[in-house]
Write a protein that holds these residues in place. Structure first.
Motif, mmCIF file in Angstrom:
data_model
loop_
_atom_site.group_PDB
_atom_site.id
_atom_site.type_symbol
_atom_site.label_atom_id
_atom_site.label_comp_id
_atom_site.label_asym_id
_atom_site.label_seq_id
_atom_site.Cartn_x
_atom_site.Cartn_y
_atom_site.Cartn_z
ATOM 1 N N ASP A 37 49.475 28.618 34.446
ATOM 2 C CA ASP A 37 48.342 29.440 34.886
ATOM 3 C C ASP A 37 48.449 30.854 34.325
ATOM 4 N N LEU A 38 49.637 31.420 34.416
ATOM 5 C CA LEU A 38 49.847 32.761 33.874
ATOM 6 C C LEU A 38 49.676 32.772 32.361
ATOM 7 N N ASP A 39 50.199 31.768 31.686
ATOM 8 C CA ASP A 39 50.091 31.677 30.237
ATOM 9 C C ASP A 39 48.630 31.644 29.791
ATOM 10 N N GLY A 40 47.821 30.892 30.514
ATOM 11 C CA GLY A 40 46.412 30.779 30.155
ATOM 12 C C GLY A 40 45.610 32.052 30.364
ATOM 13 N N GLN A 41 46.095 32.925 31.233
ATOM 14 C CA GLN A 41 45.372 34.158 31.549
ATOM 15 C C GLN A 41 46.037 35.409 30.973
ATOM 16 N N TYR A 42 47.152 35.221 30.328
ATOM 17 C CA TYR A 42 47.984 36.363 29.926
ATOM 18 C C TYR A 42 47.231 37.382 29.070
ATOM 19 N N LEU A 64 44.039 38.053 28.782
ATOM 20 C CA LEU A 64 43.037 38.791 29.563
ATOM 21 C C LEU A 64 43.694 39.804 30.485
ATOM 22 N N LEU A 65 44.768 39.381 31.135
ATOM 23 C CA LEU A 65 45.470 40.284 32.034
ATOM 24 C C LEU A 65 46.103 41.442 31.266
ATOM 25 N N LEU A 66 46.650 41.149 30.106
ATOM 26 C CA LEU A 66 47.256 42.195 29.287
ATOM 27 C C LEU A 66 46.202 43.215 28.855
ATOM 28 N N ALA A 67 45.030 42.729 28.482
ATOM 29 C CA ALA A 67 43.947 43.633 28.083
ATOM 30 C C ALA A 67 43.470 44.496 29.254
ATOM 31 N N ALA A 68 43.635 44.003 30.474
ATOM 32 C CA ALA A 68 43.194 44.748 31.653
ATOM 33 C C ALA A 68 44.190 45.821 32.084
ATOM 34 N N CYS A 69 45.392 45.786 31.522
ATOM 35 C CA CYS A 69 46.393 46.802 31.873
ATOM 36 C C CYS A 69 45.912 48.164 31.385
ATOM 37 N N ARG A 112 51.589 47.085 31.282
ATOM 38 C CA ARG A 112 51.810 46.064 30.251
ATOM 39 C C ARG A 112 53.261 45.589 30.268
ATOM 40 N N ASP A 113 54.179 46.526 30.414
ATOM 41 C CA ASP A 113 55.605 46.166 30.466
ATOM 42 C C ASP A 113 55.911 45.320 31.704
ATOM 43 N N ALA A 114 55.325 45.697 32.848
ATOM 44 C CA ALA A 114 55.565 44.956 34.091
ATOM 45 C C ALA A 114 55.007 43.544 33.990
ATOM 46 N N GLN A 127 46.450 31.623 43.948
ATOM 47 C CA GLN A 127 46.199 33.028 43.681
ATOM 48 C C GLN A 127 46.495 33.358 42.214
ATOM 49 N N VAL A 128 47.539 32.754 41.660
ATOM 50 C CA VAL A 128 47.864 32.963 40.250
ATOM 51 C C VAL A 128 46.704 32.464 39.386
ATOM 52 N N SER A 129 46.125 31.334 39.756
ATOM 53 C CA SER A 129 45.001 30.778 38.994
ATOM 54 C C SER A 129 43.796 31.715 38.986
ATOM 55 N N ALA A 130 43.681 32.533 40.012
ATOM 56 C CA ALA A 130 42.525 33.422 40.144
ATOM 57 C C ALA A 130 42.847 34.862 39.760
ATOM 58 N N LEU A 131 43.930 35.088 39.046
ATOM 59 C CA LEU A 131 44.345 36.457 38.734
ATOM 60 C C LEU A 131 43.313 37.252 37.957
ATOM 61 N N THR A 132 42.533 36.590 37.130
ATOM 62 C CA THR A 132 41.571 37.348 36.338
ATOM 63 C C THR A 132 40.519 38.016 37.218
ATOM 64 N N THR A 133 40.346 37.554 38.452
ATOM 65 C CA THR A 133 39.395 38.212 39.346
ATOM 66 C C THR A 133 39.959 39.514 39.902
ATOM 67 N N GLU A 134 41.258 39.718 39.749
ATOM 68 C CA GLU A 134 41.921 40.926 40.253
ATOM 69 C C GLU A 134 42.340 41.859 39.121
ATOM 70 N N MET A 135 41.790 41.675 37.929
ATOM 71 C CA MET A 135 42.262 42.445 36.786
ATOM 72 C C MET A 135 42.088 43.945 36.959
ATOM 73 N N GLY A 136 41.166 44.375 37.812
ATOM 74 C CA GLY A 136 40.963 45.803 38.028
ATOM 75 C C GLY A 136 42.081 46.441 38.827
ATOM 76 N N ASP A 137 42.874 45.635 39.503
ATOM 77 C CA ASP A 137 43.969 46.156 40.323
ATOM 78 C C ASP A 137 45.261 45.468 39.900
ATOM 79 N N MET A 138 45.911 46.022 38.894
ATOM 80 C CA MET A 138 47.089 45.380 38.330
ATOM 81 C C MET A 138 48.218 45.265 39.354
ATOM 82 N N SER A 139 48.252 46.157 40.340
ATOM 83 C CA SER A 139 49.308 46.049 41.350
ATOM 84 C C SER A 139 49.162 44.759 42.154
ATOM 85 N N LYS A 140 47.934 44.303 42.413
ATOM 86 C CA LYS A 140 47.716 43.022 43.091
ATOM 87 C C LYS A 140 48.188 41.871 42.214
#
Length: 107
Positions: free
Chosen positions: A14-19, A21-26, A32-34, A74-87
């Motif tokens: 799940d993380l691999d598939g969204q990585y 997008l999540l990296l771009a949202a950092c 990005r390091d975290a 929740q991991v599967s839905a991480l892209t919905t939380e991209m605005g809040d990287m701490s979440k």
């Protein structure tokens, strides 16, 4: 019967598939390091559990796998939380901790 490998694998895939997008949202290098550190931890956990005893009917493993399944949703839905990287990082930390605990029980 719990399937610890399947749950740890689900976290990583799940993380691999969204990585990307999540990296771009950092918003900064620290985020990005975290994220990169957690991605590496998820990948290492998956690779480490391959070849170990994959299923166990122990109640502790069953409970951990149930929790990990919930967190994986929740991991599967991480892209919905991209605005809040701490979440995002908090969810990944939960998934990694549960995966590590479940693999420790069956190792």
């Amino acid at each position: 019967m719990a399937n610890a490998l399947g749950d740890v694998q689900a976290t990583f895939l799940d993380l691999d598939g969204q990585y990307n997008l999540l990296l771009a949202a950092c918003r900064n290098q620290a985020d990005r390091d975290a994220l990169s550190m957690r991605y590496s931890a998820a990948q290492s956990a998956y690779q480490a559990c391959v070849g170990q005893l994959l299923q166990d009917d122990d109640a502790a493993v069953e409970a951990l796998c149930t929790q990990l399944t919930t967190v994986n949703k929740q991991v599967s839905a991480l892209t919905t939380e991209m605005g809040d990287m701490s979440k995002v990082l908090t969810v990944l930390d939960q998934a990694l901790k549960l995966g590590e605990q479940s693999m420790a029980c069956v190792a």
